[in-house]
Design an enzyme around this catalytic site. Structure first.
Site: not given
Lengths: 83, 686
Positions: B315, B356, B387
């Site tokens: 990742d 974030e 989404t």
């Protein structure tokens, strides 16, 4: 003699015998001694009498042990996951 | 409380090394039991040889009349050396096992039978023993309590000390509802507040129980490579057994009769006792090295598989880049100005608890945005992989931030227009290697947030090493293609997959495996579980969900995804060590052959092959056997520590192995046997 072979001693001996009978290794040992009864005289005859009867029996057992080890190694080669 | 650097962390309480040596010595004798000894074919033969030579010490003529001086002493010396060889091999295994057992004891000490407050159906609380808890039970724990079993937090919020399993002293916040923070481990301690926990493991089947049985080696079974090597060693042993068994008639024909004790000595010298004695110690030590790294492997097979890995699927976030991306800049688009973008960005992030999200709030505040959203009436929209957006609904107004494509789709669905300069802003951020997030209110796109990604220092060098070893690295990221390509180029990964969904992980793994490659990956979420199970090496983060931990074959207690690279290195080191010692062991045979055979058959005309000029046949046999025995304990440190790892290709490693351990394995015994021979002759043993 009567005293030595009291019922408890006989019971103990039969219990040990049953336990030993159940063990595979005991049976293999018995079989190897039995085979050696045939093998040892052959070894004795083959050496032309240069070795004693006891030595021929010992050599017979050594031969059986060697063959057993070889069979064991074949077992390891073909079924290694068991070891 | 401060976080300890990973390299310095150990399980607490620390495994006690005191008494380990004495226990290993005791175990060396316990392992003489034929039922245990039979598991190691090479050393079992040595053990049988010991018994035969012991009989010949008692009666030197048992297998035939032997002529010569001090035959009993000679046989006794052979018997003693062979017995020492078996003991040294047992000691190597016992010492390696002892380290794991000490660690298991330390873990067992943390696991005591505690009382638990079980919440009954009517809501009342009953105090019971933790061993009476069953899967599905609800328990209440308050500050200071030991968590009685593995479970999921159903209500409450508390700080938990997980140092018993991670070695990390900083407390971890536990709360319900999140995949990661809701899982708790039995044996850890709650430091503040209280939690309601649903038990997820029956007694004896918890995480610490599994760790104990793994480090103790209770579940240890031979790995495929170990099995293959065992077969090779058994074949070599079989060949030498047949050769030695048939040598006697040949020797008699050549009028140089050889005693059974000498034949046994010759057999032991020729079979690969060094690797036979150290094989299991190398495997156990490999598991131990992984455990020392705060990683729990479910089997030796998993550790070994690491050494064969061809592809690493990583990742981006947390592994290649630092986990926390921070908002660097707001870029207004269309007719909007910077202040309005900052305000909408702030409004979209009020419910966002991720680093974030918090950094967006901080930057917006810095640019003069003010809190306008009443959190009691507004609703937070959580980010989802489907989404790829998150945001806030306030008074019927939808405020969203997320992947540019996702926000474009959202705006189009509301019949909005896409500003022409959106793509320019998107490309600008992407080319900087950042993540662009679009922000919109209803059908109007306000601007782009530049989330800055920082590549971990030193990661490029690690990937270069991986490439040298022939390992391909594939980066998976939810970022767009441009951002992904910039990060991939900067980090030096071989390939990347942009805009990846969790399903893509399993697809990548399957595609690589279809090409015959072995794949390793890390994961922590429930949606990673299928990919973790599919991968040849799946490393789950300890902070991850129970599903991920159960699907993986390794669990990283520090929850550091970068560690996958270190684990692969340990796996390689394990294979290199085994290969090196096997090469050394087989190469040793050459010298032992030249030491013993010419000395025994000197009268048959092959005395000229006695290149070492050994004193006598007896001295040659004893010297070769002493070397054979002493080399095992001499190599124990190398077997336990492992051969020094170097990032080289398979061909380079093979060449290096042959040069150092092959050539070294031929030369070293020549020197050592000659030196021992001089000593044996000097003390008059032969």
């Amino acid at each position: 003699m009567k005293h030595i072979l009291s019922p408890t001693v006989i019971e103990d001996l039969s219990a040990i015998a049953t336990k030993l009978h159940d063990r595979k290794s005991t049976r293999y040992l018995l079989w190897s001694f039995a085979i050696n009864l045939i093998l040892a005289p052959v070894v004795y005859a083959a050496t032309g009498g240069t070795i004693s009867r006891e030595q021929s029996y010992a050599l017979g057992i050594l031969g059986i042990v060697t063959v057993a080890l070889s069979l064991y190694l074949f077992l390891v080669i073909f079924q290694p996951e068991k070891f | 409380m401060t976080s300890i650097p990973r390299s310095q962390r150990k399980h607490t309480p620390k495994a006690k090394s005191k008494g380990m040596l004495a226990r290993a010595i005791k175990q060396s004798f316990v392992k003489l039991d034929p039922r245990i000894a039979i598991k190691n074919p090479v050393m079992f033969l040595v053990w049988i040889g010991t018994i035969i030579t012991a009989l010949m010490t008692i009666d030197p003529n048992i297998f035939g009349t032997v002529v010569g001086r001090d035959v009993r002493l000679f046989n006794g010396l052979i018997c003693g050396i062979l017995f020492a060889t078996v003991l040294f091999a047992n000691f190597a295994e016992a010492f390696a096992e002892g380290r794991g057992k000490a660690q298991a004891d330390a873990l067992r000490a943390t696991k005591s039978d505690t009382s638990a407050r079980k919440v009954l159906a009517d809501g009342s609380i009953s105090e019971i023993s933790s061993t009476s808890l069953r899967k599905g039970d609800i328990v209440k724990v308050i500050a200071g309590d030991m968590i009685p079993a593995d479970g999921e937090v159903t209500s409450g919020e508390a700080a938990v000390d997980e140092s018993a399993i991670t070695g990390e002293s900083a407390p971890v916040l536990k709360q319900p509802g999140t995949d990661i923070a809701s899982s708790v481990t039995g044996g850890t301690r709650i430091l503040s507040d209280e939690l309601l926990i649903r038990v997820t493991a029956d007694p004896g089947k918890g995480f610490i129980d599994r760790m104990i049985s793994l480090v103790e080696g209770a579940d240890r079974s031979k790995t495929p490579n170990e099995i293959a090597l065992t077969v090779l060693l058994a074949v070599l042993t079989q060949v030498f057994l047949i050769v030695i068994a048939t040598l006697s008639p040949v020797a008699n024909y050549a009028k140089t009769p050889v005693s059974i004790a000498v034949l046994v000595a010759l057999l032991v010298a020729l079979i690969p006792t060094t690797i036979g004695g150290l094989l299991s110690a190398i495997g156990i030590a490999g598991m131990d090295r992984v455990a020392q790294f705060n990683v729990i492997a479910t089997s030796g097979r998993a550790v070994e598989a690491c050494g064969d890995i061809n592809t690493l699927v990583l990742d981006k976030t947390g592994t290649i880049t630092l986990g926390n991306r921070l908002a660097e800049e707001f870029i207004p688009i269309g007719s909007h100005d910077l202040a309005s973008v900052a305000q909408i960005a702030l409004n979209s992030s009020v419910f966002d608890e991720t680093p974030e999200g918090k950094s967006i709030v901080l930057l917006a505040h810095k640019l003069g945005a003010v809190d306008q959203v009443d959190q009691t009436t507004a609703a937070g929209i959580e980010f989802s992989a489907r989404t790829r957006m998150s945001g806030t609904d306030v008074d019927g107004i939808e405020i969203r931030k997320g992947a540019v494509d996702a926000v474009k789709g959202f705006v189009r669905s509301r019949r909005g227009q896409i500003p022409l300069d959106l793509d320019q802003a998107y490309e600008r951020v992407s080319r900087l290697g950042g993540t662009p997030l679009a922000v919109c209110q209803g059908d109007d796109i306000y601007g782009v947030i530049y989330l800055k990604d920082i590549i971990k220092p030193g990661i490029r060098e690690r990937f270069d090493q991986m490439r040298q070893m022939g390992i391909r690295t594939v980066m998976l990221t939810g970022d767009n293609r441009i951002t992904a390509s910039v990060i991939a180029a900067e980090a030096g990964v071989d390939d990347f997959i942009a805009e990846a969904t969790p399903e893509d992980k399993i697809e990548v793994i399957r595609a690589e495996q279809a090409l015959g490659k072995l794949v390793a990956m890390t994961g922590d979420g429930t949606n990673d579980a299928p990919a973790l199970a599919q991968a040849n090496v799946g490393v789950a983060m300890n902070s991850g969900t129970q599903a991920a931990k159960e699907a993986a074959n390794m669990v990283d207690l520090d929850s550091d995804p970068t560690k996958l690279i270190d684990i692969v290195t340990i796996g390689k080191q394990l294979l290199i060590t085994r290969g090196a010692l096997t090469t050394f062991s087989i190469a040793n045979d050459v010298a032992k052959y030249f030491a013993i055979l010419p000395a025994i058959f000197a009268s048959a005309g092959i005395g000229s092959l006695n290149v070492m000029g050994l004193a006598s046949a007896q001295s040659a046999i004893l010297s070769a056997l002493i070397y054979n025995a002493l080399i095992i304990p001499a190599l124990i440190p190398l077997a336990l520590k492992g051969v020094k790892f170097r990032p080289l290709s398979a061909e380079q490693l093979l060449q290096r192995n042959i040069f150092i351990y092959g050539l070294g394995g031929v030369i070293a015994p020549f020197i050592a046997i000659k030196a021992i021979d001089l000593l044996v002759a000097a003390v008059g043993l032969a």
